[in-house]
Design a protein around this motif. Structure first.
Motif, PDB file in Angstrom:
ATOM      1  N   GLU A 151       1.655   6.313  -6.669  1.00  0.00           N
ATOM      2  CA  GLU A 151       0.470   5.641  -7.198  1.00  0.00           C
ATOM      3  C   GLU A 151       0.600   4.118  -7.154  1.00  0.00           C
ATOM      4  OE1 GLU A 151      -2.609   6.594  -8.420  1.00  0.00           O
ATOM      5  OE2 GLU A 151      -2.100   8.441  -7.384  1.00  0.00           O
ATOM      6  N   ILE A 152       1.807   3.611  -7.228  1.00  0.00           N
ATOM      7  CA  ILE A 152       1.991   2.157  -7.240  1.00  0.00           C
ATOM      8  C   ILE A 152       2.805   1.705  -6.034  1.00  0.00           C
ATOM      9  CG2 ILE A 152       1.740   1.855  -9.738  1.00  0.00           C
ATOM     10  CD1 ILE A 152       4.840   1.811  -9.859  1.00  0.00           C
ATOM     11  N   ALA A 153       2.788   2.495  -4.958  1.00  0.00           N
ATOM     12  CA  ALA A 153       3.551   2.129  -3.758  1.00  0.00           C
ATOM     13  C   ALA A 153       3.171   0.746  -3.229  1.00  0.00           C
ATOM     14  CB  ALA A 153       3.373   3.195  -2.686  1.00  0.00           C
ATOM     15  N   PRO A 154       1.879   0.389  -3.143  1.00  0.00           N
ATOM     16  CA  PRO A 154       1.556  -0.963  -2.650  1.00  0.00           C
ATOM     17  C   PRO A 154       2.121  -2.066  -3.545  1.00  0.00           C
ATOM     18  CG  PRO A 154      -0.388   0.455  -2.627  1.00  0.00           C
ATOM     19  CD  PRO A 154       0.660   1.174  -3.406  1.00  0.00           C
ATOM     20  N   ILE A 203       4.841   8.840 -17.448  1.00  0.00           N
ATOM     21  CA  ILE A 203       4.381   7.756 -18.319  1.00  0.00           C
ATOM     22  C   ILE A 203       4.547   6.392 -17.654  1.00  0.00           C
ATOM     23  CG2 ILE A 203       4.847   6.563 -20.502  1.00  0.00           C
ATOM     24  CD1 ILE A 203       5.500   9.298 -21.701  1.00  0.00           C
ATOM     25  N   ILE A 204       5.691   6.157 -17.029  1.00  0.00           N
ATOM     26  CA  ILE A 204       5.956   4.835 -16.462  1.00  0.00           C
ATOM     27  C   ILE A 204       5.033   4.540 -15.288  1.00  0.00           C
ATOM     28  CG2 ILE A 204       7.688   3.404 -15.323  1.00  0.00           C
ATOM     29  CD1 ILE A 204       8.124   3.796 -18.314  1.00  0.00           C
ATOM     30  N   GLU A 205       4.726   5.530 -14.453  1.00  0.00           N
ATOM     31  CA  GLU A 205       3.879   5.269 -13.289  1.00  0.00           C
ATOM     32  C   GLU A 205       2.485   4.793 -13.681  1.00  0.00           C
ATOM     33  OE1 GLU A 205       3.250   7.074  -8.869  1.00  0.00           O
ATOM     34  OE2 GLU A 205       3.360   8.531 -10.497  1.00  0.00           O
ATOM     35  N   PRO A 206       1.760   5.511 -14.576  1.00  0.00           N
ATOM     36  CA  PRO A 206       0.454   4.970 -14.986  1.00  0.00           C
ATOM     37  C   PRO A 206       0.558   3.664 -15.760  1.00  0.00           C
ATOM     38  CG  PRO A 206       0.994   6.951 -16.241  1.00  0.00           C
ATOM     39  CD  PRO A 206       1.994   6.845 -15.131  1.00  0.00           C
ATOM     40  N   MET A 207       1.657   3.466 -16.481  1.00  0.00           N
ATOM     41  CA  MET A 207       1.823   2.205 -17.199  1.00  0.00           C
ATOM     42  C   MET A 207       1.897   1.042 -16.216  1.00  0.00           C
ATOM     43  SD  MET A 207       4.784   1.122 -19.933  1.00  0.00           S
ATOM     44  CE  MET A 207       3.939   1.876 -21.322  1.00  0.00           C
ATOM     45  N   LEU A 208       2.689   1.201 -15.159  1.00  0.00           N
ATOM     46  CA  LEU A 208       2.799   0.148 -14.153  1.00  0.00           C
ATOM     47  C   LEU A 208       1.486  -0.046 -13.408  1.00  0.00           C
ATOM     48  CD1 LEU A 208       6.336   0.992 -12.718  1.00  0.00           C
ATOM     49  CD2 LEU A 208       5.719  -1.054 -13.990  1.00  0.00           C
ATOM     50  N   LEU A 258       6.056   1.069   5.139  1.00  0.00           N
ATOM     51  CA  LEU A 258       6.892   0.825   3.967  1.00  0.00           C
ATOM     52  C   LEU A 258       6.396   1.560   2.724  1.00  0.00           C
ATOM     53  CD1 LEU A 258       7.778  -2.959   4.314  1.00  0.00           C
ATOM     54  CD2 LEU A 258       9.359  -1.026   4.410  1.00  0.00           C
ATOM     55  N   LEU A 259       5.123   1.967   2.706  1.00  0.00           N
ATOM     56  CA  LEU A 259       4.603   2.672   1.532  1.00  0.00           C
ATOM     57  C   LEU A 259       5.413   3.942   1.272  1.00  0.00           C
ATOM     58  CD1 LEU A 259       0.732   2.322   1.957  1.00  0.00           C
ATOM     59  CD2 LEU A 259       2.243   1.058   0.416  1.00  0.00           C
ATOM     60  N   GLY A 260       5.894   4.573   2.313  1.00  0.00           N
ATOM     61  CA  GLY A 260       6.646   5.804   2.146  1.00  0.00           C
ATOM     62  C   GLY A 260       8.015   5.607   1.526  1.00  0.00           C
ATOM     63  N   SER A 261       8.514   4.365   1.470  1.00  0.00           N
ATOM     64  CA  SER A 261       9.831   4.122   0.883  1.00  0.00           C
ATOM     65  C   SER A 261       9.764   3.923  -0.624  1.00  0.00           C
ATOM     66  CB  SER A 261      10.465   2.880   1.518  1.00  0.00           C
ATOM     67  OG  SER A 261       9.711   1.713   1.214  1.00  0.00           O
ATOM     68  N   TRP A 263      -8.358  -0.020  -5.738  1.00  0.00           N
ATOM     69  CA  TRP A 263      -9.687   0.566  -5.568  1.00  0.00           C
ATOM     70  C   TRP A 263      -9.472   2.056  -5.315  1.00  0.00           C
ATOM     71  CZ3 TRP A 263     -14.011  -1.761  -1.962  1.00  0.00           C
ATOM     72  CH2 TRP A 263     -15.219  -1.094  -2.223  1.00  0.00           C
ATOM     73  N   ARG A 264      -9.720   2.846  -6.379  1.00  0.00           N
ATOM     74  CA  ARG A 264      -9.453   4.273  -6.300  1.00  0.00           C
ATOM     75  C   ARG A 264     -10.709   5.051  -5.917  1.00  0.00           C
ATOM     76  NH1 ARG A 264      -6.046   2.419 -10.350  1.00  0.00           N
ATOM     77  NH2 ARG A 264      -3.865   3.009 -10.000  1.00  0.00           N
ATOM     78  N   PRO A 265     -10.528   6.266  -5.371  1.00  0.00           N
ATOM     79  CA  PRO A 265     -11.683   7.090  -5.000  1.00  0.00           C
ATOM     80  C   PRO A 265     -12.613   7.306  -6.191  1.00  0.00           C
ATOM     81  CG  PRO A 265      -9.656   8.056  -4.157  1.00  0.00           C
ATOM     82  CD  PRO A 265      -9.250   6.930  -5.045  1.00  0.00           C
TER      83      PRO A 265
END
Length: 524
Positions: free
Chosen positions: A411-414, A311-316, A403-406, A461-463
């Motif tokens: 989904e919200i790494a950037p 829930i939190i990931e899509p919310m962010l 840094l994206l891997g950290s 910008w998603r696929p």
């Protein structure tokens, strides 16, 4: 001198507090007890449940109609799936509480006989039958931390309480109140692995009602803070009172923690001649978050759970929830992380939690940041937005990809890496505010540093989706209008596959928004 309480139940002689029994419908509770009902009380942690139960026990025992007993059975959690050990721990907890709260020595004797008898799978039922049978008054049993129990241990307890129900009130408690974080009305009892669902709510289908202890109202926040004023003469300004309410939305621990930090930890707040103003409340909020106080740290720890992440990931990210089970949504509401808004949607429970969630998630990328020279400051130590832009572009080209891997949420790494960079920019000298919501399609950031206020919008910008530039400019116009700004950043993270490396595709282009604002469009 009394103070604001942030640990354990309130003690009116030590703590500023509202009368605990005023926080729920006492007439309804007393009616349920008179009607020999079994019922539930649930609320997020550190909202005052235990204080209410202890106050109810004292009220009932003072009236001499019932024998009321509060018992915390959290110690039985250590038994996990070892049912007999769990039942022994619960029996011992009840007997111990009866001895030192009621002076009832007989409970210890009965407990010892039941435990030594060896038939512990039904031990709680046997103990309660014998103990209530010798009580001169009907027993009201208040069991706290029930949902701390796991799997078969919890099932066994609930089924024994159900089995003894017909014996009340002569040989079983007239009323049992079960208290915990979760609402048992639709309970899902998991094994210790927290993956396999063992049973549903039928293990306790005798419950008559489920009560929820709410947060403070705006008036209750004001009354609580006024307790300090009446005792010390130190006033909260109207703006400070409003800010405490806005930041906490009445979450009891947050209200007390902000007030304690301001009035007892901050040096200027300990000067009782000086009023508590809005800026001091803001400083207190930042101090609590920066110290990762236990309440907020426990909250952040929940972010690791899969059902919280769903829930939190899509919310962010501002995307739709999709097929998220109702039980998962209810779980986050029960935890106090989210609240249901008037239109039926979900929102983060309060602005402090809204700040904490992404900040905690960005802590990994922030700790992974390389040493960065503050090229964004001019010769006078002031933030230069153009230098900040160039500094971010250079940072993103060089460090963005690794840094994206950290980041813990893919989904919200950037977003998390950008926020980590911006926290390095403000470095205690400014603030970073965030706005996000399910289905909004964006995250908005407001960086304040000295005289500079910079509004940004983050899009992905998603696929399979069109370029979000046009939509982002319209949304950013609305956000900047609310901030009173005529310029800002639109940051578009390209997550489509088969794109050039971040170092090659990162760029910045100035454009004019539909409302005539100067926008830097950053693509990365």
């Amino acid at each position: 001198m009394r103070f604001f309480n942030t640990e354990g139940p309130v003690r009116p002689e030590d703590h500023y507090c509202l009368p605990p029994l005023s926080r729920w419908d006492l007439d309804q509770v007393l009616m349920l007890i008179d009607q020999k009902k079994y019922f539930l009380l649930h609320a997020p942690r550190q909202t005052g449940k235990t204080s209410c139960l202890l106050a109810l026990m004292e009220r009932l025992n003072a009236e001499d109609q019932y024998c009321a007993l509060y018992v915390n059975i959290e110690a039985a959690q250590a038994a996990r799936e070892r049912v007999e050990a769990g039942m022994a721990a619960i029996i011992q907890a009840i007997a111990s509480s009866a001895r030192w709260r009621l002076g009832d020595e007989a409970a210890d004797t009965i407990a010892l006989e039941v435990i030594q008898g060896g038939a512990l799978l039904g031990g709680v039922q046997e103990f309660l039958t014998r103990w209530c049978g010798q009580s001169p008054r009907p027993v009201v049993l208040l069991l706290d931390e029930v949902d701390a129990l796991v799997g078969d241990t919890l099932i066994s307890l609930l089924r024994q309480l159900r089995a003894g129900y017909e014996q009340r009130p002569q040989h079983f408690p007239q009323t049992i109140l079960l208290c915990g974080v979760r609402d048992l009305r639709d309970y899902r009892i998991h094994a210790s692995s927290e993956t396999e669902i063992i049973t549903g709510g039928s293990a306790f289908n005798i419950r008559a009602k489920s009560l929820r202890l709410g947060d403070f109202s705006a008036d209750e926040v004001r009354r609580l803070l006024t307790e300090h004023t009446l005792e010390t003469g130190q006033h909260f300004t109207a703006e400070a009172l409003e800010r405490v309410w806005t930041l906490t939305q009445g979450q009891p621990w947050l209200v007390n923690a902000l007030a304690y930090e301001t009035c007892f930890e901050m040096r200027e707040g300990r000067n009782r001649i000086r009023p508590i103003d809005r800026d001091m409340i803001e400083q207190a909020k930042e101090a609590l978050i920066a110290r990762r106080v236990t309440h907020l740290d426990q909250l952040a720890d929940k972010l690791r759970e899969a059902r919280v992440r769903r829930i939190i990931e899509p919310m962010l990210a501002g995307t739709a929830l999709g097929e998220v089970p109702l039980d998962d949504r209810d779980y986050l509401v029960d935890l106090g992380l989210l609240r249901r808004v008037n239109d039926g949607g979900l929102d983060v429970a309060n602005p402090i939690y809204r700040e904490v969630l992404p900040r905690m998630l960005a802590s990994g990328p922030q700790d992974s940041l390389p040493r960065i020279a503050p090229t964004w400051l001019d010769a006078y130590g002031k933030l230069d937005p153009e230098r900040l832009l160039q500094g971010f572009l250079a940072f993103w080209r060089q460090h963005g990809q690794p840094l994206l891997g950290s980041a813990p949420y893919h989904e919200i790494a950037p977003h998390l890496v950008l926020m980590a960079f911006l926290h390095r920019v403000i470095n205690g000298g400014g603030t970073l505010e965030r706005e996000y919501a399910i289905g909004s399609g964006r995250m908005d950031l407001c960086l304040r540093y000295g005289e500079v206020t910079l509004g940004m919008e983050l899009k992905v910008w998603r696929p399979g989706s069109p370029d979000p530039l046009a939509e982002g400019l319209v949304q950013l116009d609305d956000y900047l209008a609310g901030l009173g700004l005529d310029s800002g950043w639109l940051v578009i993270f390209d997550r489509r596959p088969d794109q050039p490396p971040i170092a090659e595709r990162t760029s910045s282009t100035p454009v004019v928004s539909p409302a005539g604002r100067r926008i830097q469009v950053i693509r990365g």
